[in-house]
Design a protein around this motif. Sequence first.
Motif, PDB file in Angstrom:
ATOM      1  N   ARG A 429       0.833  -1.204   0.000  1.00  0.00           N
ATOM      2  CA  ARG A 429       0.000   0.000   0.000  1.00  0.00           C
ATOM      3  C   ARG A 429       0.872   1.260   0.000  1.00  0.00           C
ATOM      4  O   ARG A 429       0.608   2.217  -0.729  1.00  0.00           O
ATOM      5  CB  ARG A 429      -0.953   0.007   1.203  1.00  0.00           C
ATOM      6  CG  ARG A 429      -1.923   1.201   1.232  1.00  0.00           C
ATOM      7  CD  ARG A 429      -2.953   1.100   2.349  1.00  0.00           C
ATOM      8  NE  ARG A 429      -3.901  -0.002   2.151  1.00  0.00           N
ATOM      9  CZ  ARG A 429      -4.989   0.088   1.379  1.00  0.00           C
ATOM     10  NH1 ARG A 429      -5.258   1.204   0.719  1.00  0.00           N
ATOM     11  NH2 ARG A 429      -5.794  -0.935   1.251  1.00  0.00           N
ATOM     12  N   LEU A 449      -3.172   3.026  -8.069  1.00  0.00           N
ATOM     13  CA  LEU A 449      -3.572   2.275  -6.877  1.00  0.00           C
ATOM     14  C   LEU A 449      -4.594   1.225  -7.271  1.00  0.00           C
ATOM     15  O   LEU A 449      -5.583   1.527  -7.932  1.00  0.00           O
ATOM     16  CB  LEU A 449      -4.174   3.237  -5.841  1.00  0.00           C
ATOM     17  CG  LEU A 449      -4.784   2.598  -4.597  1.00  0.00           C
ATOM     18  CD1 LEU A 449      -3.704   1.903  -3.772  1.00  0.00           C
ATOM     19  CD2 LEU A 449      -5.502   3.637  -3.755  1.00  0.00           C
ATOM     20  N   ASP A 450      -4.339  -0.016  -6.858  1.00  0.00           N
ATOM     21  CA  ASP A 450      -5.238  -1.115  -7.211  1.00  0.00           C
ATOM     22  C   ASP A 450      -5.771  -1.734  -5.925  1.00  0.00           C
ATOM     23  O   ASP A 450      -5.162  -2.625  -5.339  1.00  0.00           O
ATOM     24  CB  ASP A 450      -4.474  -2.136  -8.064  1.00  0.00           C
ATOM     25  CG  ASP A 450      -5.402  -3.187  -8.669  1.00  0.00           C
ATOM     26  OD1 ASP A 450      -6.486  -3.415  -8.099  1.00  0.00           O
ATOM     27  OD2 ASP A 450      -5.025  -3.772  -9.699  1.00  0.00           O
ATOM     28  N   GLU A 451      -6.920  -1.235  -5.462  1.00  0.00           N
ATOM     29  CA  GLU A 451      -7.496  -1.696  -4.191  1.00  0.00           C
ATOM     30  C   GLU A 451      -7.877  -3.160  -4.244  1.00  0.00           C
ATOM     31  O   GLU A 451      -7.733  -3.893  -3.264  1.00  0.00           O
ATOM     32  CB  GLU A 451      -8.733  -0.859  -3.828  1.00  0.00           C
ATOM     33  CG  GLU A 451      -8.435   0.501  -3.227  1.00  0.00           C
ATOM     34  CD  GLU A 451      -7.839   0.430  -1.805  1.00  0.00           C
ATOM     35  OE1 GLU A 451      -7.779  -0.679  -1.222  1.00  0.00           O
ATOM     36  OE2 GLU A 451      -7.421   1.482  -1.294  1.00  0.00           O
ATOM     37  N   ASP A 452      -8.372  -3.584  -5.396  1.00  0.00           N
ATOM     38  CA  ASP A 452      -8.801  -4.977  -5.522  1.00  0.00           C
ATOM     39  C   ASP A 452      -7.612  -5.922  -5.345  1.00  0.00           C
ATOM     40  O   ASP A 452      -7.724  -6.956  -4.692  1.00  0.00           O
ATOM     41  CB  ASP A 452      -9.453  -5.184  -6.893  1.00  0.00           C
ATOM     42  CG  ASP A 452     -10.065  -6.562  -7.014  1.00  0.00           C
ATOM     43  OD1 ASP A 452     -11.136  -6.774  -6.416  1.00  0.00           O
ATOM     44  OD2 ASP A 452      -9.453  -7.422  -7.675  1.00  0.00           O
ATOM     45  N   GLU A 455      -6.597  -5.939  -1.692  1.00  0.00           N
ATOM     46  CA  GLU A 455      -7.507  -6.782  -0.910  1.00  0.00           C
ATOM     47  C   GLU A 455      -7.120  -8.250  -1.057  1.00  0.00           C
ATOM     48  O   GLU A 455      -7.085  -8.998  -0.073  1.00  0.00           O
ATOM     49  CB  GLU A 455      -8.954  -6.563  -1.372  1.00  0.00           C
ATOM     50  CG  GLU A 455      -9.953  -7.401  -0.572  1.00  0.00           C
ATOM     51  CD  GLU A 455     -11.392  -7.244  -1.050  1.00  0.00           C
ATOM     52  OE1 GLU A 455     -11.709  -6.214  -1.700  1.00  0.00           O
ATOM     53  OE2 GLU A 455     -12.194  -8.153  -0.786  1.00  0.00           O
TER      54      GLU A 455
END
Length: 495
Positions: A429, A449-452, A455
């Motif tokens: 992150r 930014l790749d939140e998936d 996660e």
Amino acid sequence: MDEQSEHGGDVFAERRAKLAAWRAAGDVYPTEYQPRDEIGPLHEAYAALEAGQDSAGSQRVAGRVVARRVHGKLTFVVLKDLSGELQLFCQLDMLGDERYAALEHVDLGDFVGAEGRMMRTRRGELSLRITSWQLLSKSLRPMPEKYHGLTSVETRYRKRYLDLAANDDSRDVFIKRARIVAAVRHFLDDRGFVEVETPVLQPLYGGALAKPFITHHNELERDLYLRIATELYLKRCIIGGIDRVYEMGKDFRNEGVSFKHNPEFTMLETYEAYVDYNHVMTMVEEMTAEAARAVGGLKVTFREHEIDLTPPWPRLTMRKAIESETGIDIGADDARTVADLQAAIKAKGLDETVPLAPAWGAQVDDLFSECVEPKLIQPVFITEHPLETSPFAKKTPHDPRFVERFEGFIAGMELSNAFSELNDPDDQRERFMQQMQDLADGDETAHRLDEDFLEAMEYGMPPTGGLGMGIDRLVMILTGAPSIRDVILFPALRG
RNA sequence: GGGCCGUUAGCUUAGUUGGUAGAGCAGGGGACUCUUAAUCCCAAGGUCGAAGGUUCGAAUCCUUCACGGCCCA
């Protein structure tokens, strides 16, 4: 422009007229010619046939007419298929008036099937003494000249079919390419890797620092990106428990074209759980060697360089590589900021050639690219890159400014790029946040930014060694092709 | 993006200080039953990458553009 001049003038008209005559006489475009003997194996099978002798039995061959020599009541026609060329020995008294006369209307470039018995001429040429023949397809345009072949670089790329038909060297490159790709797959399959296919159309592009192509899905009413890498999807596979996974396929980068860049290119990515980048280095050496053996050997010639691919390859940190070429120690305490580094570059008189970068990592990258990379002719692994330019690699335990990463160089080209993959979601992150800052500062290639993906990583990702390898460049090295356009069948061109 | 080089017949190419293009292969007509870059004879094929300009006259000199190659960024 009228049709005649556009299509080759009189030649095209003449052949059109011949085609009309053929059509009137029967089927010019039959659906098959079976059974059929491959030409190459016939040369092997009849290698011992002596000059002036005929064999028993009958053979049937088919191919494109690449030469025709008429001697009155005897005509020589040379057919070519994928496996080789064979001369047809065509005699009036074997074929009869009608079928012999019809040979007059066979042109270079036509496809012909013929049947007869193998013989060797008095001059020693293995031939087929034909008893019957038929036209399999008509060529309406003149083929490239037989002696020089097709040498126009532009035409070779734009009309690759002519290049392949006229230039055996070109065809060989693509046959070798297929063998190289097969050898790589075989190597990985043997080691328990699972080949997968991940999306080409991605809602968010990532896994590399590059500009993407953007497209649009009408029904979903959203923009999608053509992938610049497969990395983030393959890591999801690792997270899911596919401990050894790979994909070989096209990536797309919306950047310049050069002898080593095509906007779409073939990339191999592999990920293996529970290993680090040192393990991947060994794998790259062995895989490259196996691919090389599939098409020749471990010693190759590329752009006038004699290159020895025999493992193991030297391993050298980027810090040492730069220091030995420039005298600048990027790890020194007085080289910790971009200003420090640029002062050192100026002090060494390198500021004429090395562009000034906005950040320390990018400056190291420029310094390396300019002063070191062109000199890496023999295979070598350059390790421990700056953190800033490696958002998916683990920090080295001894110095958090650098990461556990390597790039494999051959002939001054980067062929492979690998890390001990970052699997700490909090660190990941932070890396994304830095990339977002770079983006805000104007770096178009900075990562989104790749939140998936974050996660997914938060569910737990094992320690993993990952690799990217440019297959086109590997084929260049192994075939001696000086340009990426020589190993891509239909390369990107203007117009 | 910048520099240099290139673009002449379907292909491979020659073309001098500026005087309106020459060949080989392929294609057409003819001869030839052991050629293989077949050979021999005859005839034909070109808006010289595009558009402007200079000139009595441009493939050739100048400008712009297109495409390609190499080098640089």
